[in-house]
Scaffold this active site. Structure first.
Site, PDB file in Angstrom:
ATOM      1  N   PHE A 149       0.818  -1.221   0.000  1.00 31.70           N
ATOM      2  CA  PHE A 149       0.000   0.000   0.000  1.00 31.70           C
ATOM      3  C   PHE A 149       0.845   1.261   0.000  1.00 31.70           C
ATOM      4  O   PHE A 149       0.380   2.326  -0.385  1.00 31.70           O
ATOM      5  CB  PHE A 149      -0.940  -0.008   1.227  1.00 31.70           C
ATOM      6  CG  PHE A 149      -0.285   0.470   2.490  1.00 31.70           C
ATOM      7  CD1 PHE A 149      -0.173   1.830   2.779  1.00 31.70           C
ATOM      8  CD2 PHE A 149       0.263  -0.426   3.396  1.00 31.70           C
ATOM      9  CE1 PHE A 149       0.447   2.275   3.939  1.00 31.70           C
ATOM     10  CE2 PHE A 149       0.884   0.016   4.559  1.00 31.70           C
ATOM     11  CZ  PHE A 149       0.977   1.370   4.828  1.00 31.70           C
ATOM     12  N   LYS A 173      -1.119  -7.000  -9.306  1.00 32.31           N
ATOM     13  CA  LYS A 173      -2.095  -7.148  -8.209  1.00 32.31           C
ATOM     14  C   LYS A 173      -1.689  -6.107  -7.167  1.00 32.31           C
ATOM     15  O   LYS A 173      -0.814  -6.338  -6.346  1.00 32.31           O
ATOM     16  CB  LYS A 173      -2.014  -8.568  -7.631  1.00 32.31           C
ATOM     17  CG  LYS A 173      -3.281  -9.061  -6.938  1.00 32.31           C
ATOM     18  CD  LYS A 173      -3.754  -8.205  -5.792  1.00 32.31           C
ATOM     19  CE  LYS A 173      -2.966  -8.334  -4.530  1.00 32.31           C
ATOM     20  NZ  LYS A 173      -3.313  -7.319  -3.496  1.00 32.31           N
ATOM     21  N   CYS A 281       9.433   1.846   3.493  1.00 27.80           N
ATOM     22  CA  CYS A 281      10.308   0.715   3.820  1.00 27.80           C
ATOM     23  C   CYS A 281      11.741   1.188   4.050  1.00 27.80           C
ATOM     24  O   CYS A 281      12.558   0.460   4.580  1.00 27.80           O
ATOM     25  CB  CYS A 281      10.300  -0.295   2.699  1.00 27.80           C
ATOM     26  SG  CYS A 281      10.912   0.403   1.179  1.00 27.80           S
TER      27      CYS A 281
HETATM   28  P1  NAD Z   1       1.553  -6.586   3.019  1.00 25.07           P
HETATM   29  O1  NAD Z   1       2.603  -7.628   3.081  1.00 25.07           O
HETATM   30  O2  NAD Z   1       0.429  -6.640   4.001  1.00 25.07           O
HETATM   31  O3  NAD Z   1       0.846  -6.601   1.573  1.00 25.07           O
HETATM   32  C1  NAD Z   1       1.609  -6.617   0.377  1.00 25.07           C
HETATM   33  C2  NAD Z   1       0.799  -7.304  -0.708  1.00 25.07           C
HETATM   34  O4  NAD Z   1       0.548  -8.657  -0.312  1.00 25.07           O
HETATM   35  C3  NAD Z   1      -0.555  -6.670  -0.969  1.00 25.07           C
HETATM   36  O5  NAD Z   1      -0.786  -6.669  -2.360  1.00 25.07           O
HETATM   37  C4  NAD Z   1      -1.524  -7.578  -0.233  1.00 25.07           C
HETATM   38  O6  NAD Z   1      -2.796  -7.637  -0.852  1.00 25.07           O
HETATM   39  C5  NAD Z   1      -0.850  -8.937  -0.306  1.00 25.07           C
HETATM   40  N1  NAD Z   1      -1.152  -9.777   0.856  1.00 25.07           N
HETATM   41  C6  NAD Z   1      -1.393  -9.358   2.132  1.00 25.07           C
HETATM   42  N2  NAD Z   1      -1.621 -10.405   2.928  1.00 25.07           N
HETATM   43  C7  NAD Z   1      -1.504 -11.513   2.161  1.00 25.07           C
HETATM   44  C8  NAD Z   1      -1.623 -12.917   2.429  1.00 25.07           C
HETATM   45  N3  NAD Z   1      -1.897 -13.380   3.650  1.00 25.07           N
HETATM   46  N4  NAD Z   1      -1.434 -13.775   1.413  1.00 25.07           N
HETATM   47  C9  NAD Z   1      -1.142 -13.328   0.178  1.00 25.07           C
HETATM   48  N5  NAD Z   1      -1.026 -12.010  -0.133  1.00 25.07           N
HETATM   49  C10 NAD Z   1      -1.205 -11.117   0.846  1.00 25.07           C
HETATM   50  O7  NAD Z   1       2.299  -5.182   3.075  1.00 25.07           O
HETATM   51  P2  NAD Z   1       1.649  -3.727   3.161  1.00 25.07           P
HETATM   52  O8  NAD Z   1       1.094  -3.529   4.525  1.00 25.07           O
HETATM   53  O9  NAD Z   1       0.795  -3.446   1.989  1.00 25.07           O
HETATM   54  O10 NAD Z   1       2.959  -2.819   2.974  1.00 25.07           O
HETATM   55  C11 NAD Z   1       3.822  -2.500   4.024  1.00 25.07           C
HETATM   56  C12 NAD Z   1       4.969  -3.475   4.116  1.00 25.07           C
HETATM   57  O11 NAD Z   1       5.680  -3.501   2.895  1.00 25.07           O
HETATM   58  C13 NAD Z   1       6.001  -3.087   5.168  1.00 25.07           C
HETATM   59  O12 NAD Z   1       6.420  -4.245   5.830  1.00 25.07           O
HETATM   60  C14 NAD Z   1       7.131  -2.490   4.355  1.00 25.07           C
HETATM   61  O13 NAD Z   1       8.406  -2.539   4.940  1.00 25.07           O
HETATM   62  C15 NAD Z   1       7.077  -3.330   3.142  1.00 25.07           C
HETATM   63  N6  NAD Z   1       7.708  -2.672   2.028  1.00 25.07           N
HETATM   64  C16 NAD Z   1       8.950  -3.110   1.655  1.00 25.07           C
HETATM   65  C17 NAD Z   1       9.602  -2.488   0.611  1.00 25.07           C
HETATM   66  C18 NAD Z   1      10.957  -2.953   0.193  1.00 25.07           C
HETATM   67  O14 NAD Z   1      11.420  -2.462  -0.800  1.00 25.07           O
HETATM   68  N7  NAD Z   1      11.610  -3.859   0.887  1.00 25.07           N
HETATM   69  C19 NAD Z   1       9.007  -1.416  -0.060  1.00 25.07           C
HETATM   70  C20 NAD Z   1       7.739  -1.007   0.337  1.00 25.07           C
HETATM   71  C21 NAD Z   1       7.098  -1.643   1.383  1.00 25.07           C
END
Ligand code: NAD
Length: 495
Positions: A149, A173, A281
């Site tokens: 997000f 997605k 992140c």
């Molecule tokens: P998230 O892991 O909750 O969601 C990421 C994606 O995975 C979304 O598209 C979501 O729909 C999907 N998803 C969520 N739960 C799932 C499940 N149980 N099974 C399958 N798919 C699922 O992350 P978020 O809250 O959207 O974003 C924040 C996180 O992303 C933080 O931990 C942040 O550090 C990380 N992030 C990392 C980077 C990087 O470059 N390393 C960059 C941006 C964000």
């Protein structure tokens, strides 16, 4: 209520699963739309569209591909404000920050415009007598991106610009929390002349992700999100034979040595800790103060916090917006409970400075004397809570950073070039800043952490992105000496 659907085969498509999720405007604390959540069958439609588009797109000439990428670059440039406004409404980040996000995404398109150069193979002549070897880079086919997000425009661009430049067809997605930016990107790709089916969007949650991970036609999955989900994506995708890069969460440290410029370090800690409400992140989460600088540094950071204007993203005077959802705000504020803090001391409490009303606001929060082993230090908080850990020496600071399971970004603040150089070599983290708090690489390098911040071996965008989205074929060829031909080719020897 506004309904946000999918984009399949070059047009917007309403969801048919009967499942939807709420989309909020976090500044208002209100639901403003509902987003369709795709079923497995809807994912299949998007993959089928991409699969059908692939033979023609994969065979499209490099100059034609790069012409479309240049056009997309111009369109994105012209639509910066539109995209920034849309993502600010659903994410909550302030407009200047949202425009910064679009600018960083744009850089990835600019890099991908160089596709004809980036997709050159290698050639070795005469590896043995009459034998030459060359390599070619070919697309994988249908590839998918699953995004978080916190950067609803930039992270999809990290992936799709290179994937498409390399000749693949892409299924995105996006996060179900702020889905609108993905559809603006789809519309711009279409205007740029990208053939239908090369870029598709399926809105959705876990159900859509699981189908992507098992779909036999999807050759590769590029993921960015939290560590538990990244691990799951990597394990499931690779078990199903896919190429996977899965970037996870972070706990980024900023080490401040005793000789650092205090004002410079305090300004950096404030912008990197509270920018985008800490929902980055690469946000700094823990300042590691070495020796006697700790007291003055904590005071300098604390003095700056009352001046930060917290308010709605679309108000130009706001410097920090709300958190993305009410649940997330509750979770972040939960780190100020005594059980989460241990012996740490709250210097500035963001619950007291947050704007009142239904918006999901939490003001900038500063916690001092934080110790490893407490949740406020150990967890990825992903909000405007900055911790200060006091240590006695450089070695202690280094050991702390290297013991952390996350290893996305890190920064050191010092005036000593030798100390910075040593840190750069010693630290076990993927991206390092020297007097730069958020060392996000420019688009012609690649982005990625180590350890629990990246599952897989290829970083995202830049040269490693090209590597991820292509496979190499190596051709070894031998041609007989024309002199030995039985047909007269016109060589003097044949006569
Ligand atoms: P998230 O892991 O909750 O969601 C990421 C994606 O995975 C979304 O598209 C979501 O729909 C999907 N998803 C969520 N739960 C799932 C499940 N149980 N099974 C399958 N798919 C699922 O992350 P978020 O809250 O959207 O974003 C924040 C996180 O992303 C933080 O931990 C942040 O550090 C990380 N992030 C990392 C980077 C990087 O470059 N390393 C960059 C941006 C964000």
């Amino acid at each position: 209520m506004k309904r946000i659907g999918h984009w399949i085969d070059g047009r917007s498509v309403e969801g048919t699963s009967g499942r939807t999720g709420p989309v909020y405007n976090p500044a208002l604390g209100q639901q403003v739309a509902e987003v369709d959540l795709a079923s497995a069958a809807e994912v299949d439609l998007a993959v089928e569209s991409a699969h059908n588009a692939f033979p023609a797109w994969g065979a499209t000439g490099l100059s034609r591909r790069s012409e479309i990428l240049f056009r997309m670059r111009e369109l994105l440039d012209a639509n910066r404000k539109r995209l920034a406004a849309a993502l600010s409404v659903e994410h909550g980040k302030v407009l200047s920050d949202a425009e910064g996000e679009v600018a960083r995404g744009l850089e990835n398109l600019e890099f991908a415009c160089g596709a004809p150069h980036l997709l050159k193979g290698a050639h070795s002549e005469q590896v043995s007598r009459g034998v030459d070897v060359h390599s070619v880079l070919q697309p994988l086919g249908v590839v998918a991106g699953i995004t978080p997000f916190n950067f609803p425009a930039m992270v999809p661009l990290w992936m799709c610009a290179n994937a498409i430049a390399c000749g693949n067809c892409f299924v995105l997605k996006p996060s179900e929390k702020d889905p609108s930016a993905s559809l603006i990107l789809a519309d711009l790709w279409k205007q740029a002349g990208l053939p239908d089916g090369v870029f598709n969007v399926v809105q959705g949650d876990r159900e859509a992700v699981e189908r992507i991970l098992e779909h036999p036609v999807v050759a590769a999955v590029s993921f960015v999100g939290s560590t538990p989900i990244a691990r799951h994506i990597y394990e499931t995708g690779t078990r199903n034979g896919k190429r996977v890069q899965a970037l996870g969460g972070a706990k980024n440290h900023m080490v401040v040595l005793p000789d650092a410029d205090i004002d410079m370090a305090a300004d950096a800690a404030v912008s990197a800790g509270y920018g985008s409400a800490g929902e980055r992140c690469m946000a700094i989460s823990a300042v590691v103060a070495v020796g006697a600088i700790a007291g003055p540094l904590v005071r300098a950071i604390a003095e700056r916090l009352p001046a930060i204007r917290v308010g709605p993203g679309d108000d130009p005077s706001s410097e920090m917006g709300p958190l993305v959802t009410a649940d997330h705000k509750q979770r972040v504020a939960g780190y100020l409970r005594p059980e989460a803090l241990g012996q740490a001391r709250v210097v500035v409490d963001g619950r007291e400075s947050a704007p009142t009303g239904p918006g999901f606001y939490l003001g900038p929060t500063l916690v001092d004397d934080v110790k490893p082993g407490t949740p406020v230090y150990d967890d990825e908080i992903f909000g405007p809570v900055l911790s200060v850990v006091r240590v006695a020496s450089y070695d202690e600071a280094l050991a702390l950073v290297n013991a952390n399971p996350y290893a996305n970004g890190v920064a050191i603040f010092t005036r000593d070039g030798g100390a910075a150089r040593r840190f750069e070599r010693d630290v076990q983290v993927g991206m390092v800043g020297v007097n730069v708090p958020i060392p996000v690489p420019v688009s012609y390098y690649s982005f990625g952490g180590w350890k629990a911040s990246l599952f897989g071996d290829v970083h995202m965008y830049g040269p490693e992105g090209i590597r991820f989205f292509t496979r190499t074929k190596v051709v070894t060829s031998r041609w007989p000496d024309p002199a030995s031909s039985s047909v007269d080719l016109g060589f003097p020897q044949n006569r």
